[in-house]
Scaffold this motif. Structure first.
Motif: not given
Length: 119
Positions: A26-47
């Motif tokens: 991640i520290k070496d990514l050569d991008v100005e923008y990125l998009q985080i995409i999050g969705s729920s995990v079935y029967m969990s509080s995690k994403v």
């Protein structure tokens, strides 16, 4: 002495961990923008979090595994919440710009646009 050893292990041990996207630290990514995409995990509080940096994805991939954040052992990182993921990326110099939530396939999917902070 044991406390000193433990402290040094904690300080220097974690610095070697390299989280990656598509095998790129991640520290070496050569991008100005990125998009985080999050969705729920079935029967969990995690994403389930994936990152869009404009990378190519496999045409018939059903889980977009190439865009998942992975640790140095190639294991997929799991976040407690989308805020956990946002804070994680903020630690790498990205700041929140905009968010959007879309209903897809019976679940809500969150999209968070992030921009690399100017140095």
């Amino acid at each position: 002495m044991k406390k000193l050893l433990l402290t040094l292990t904690l300080l220097f041990g974690f610095s070697g961990f390299a989280q990656t996207i598509n095998g790129i630290p991640i520290k070496d990514l050569d991008v100005e923008y990125l998009q985080i995409i999050g969705s729920s995990v079935y029967m969990s509080s995690k994403v389930k979090v994936s990152i869009d940096i404009g990378q190519r994805t496999k045409l018939m991939s059903n889980n977009n595994d190439t865009a998942r954040l992975k640790d140095k052992n190639g294991e997929v990182l799991v976040f407690n919440s989308i805020i956990d993921a946002l804070n994680f990326m903020a630690g790498y110099g990205y700041e929140f710009i905009h968010s959007n939530i879309v209903a897809e396939g019976g679940e809500n999917v969150s999209y968070y646009l992030m921009k690399k902070k100017a140095k």
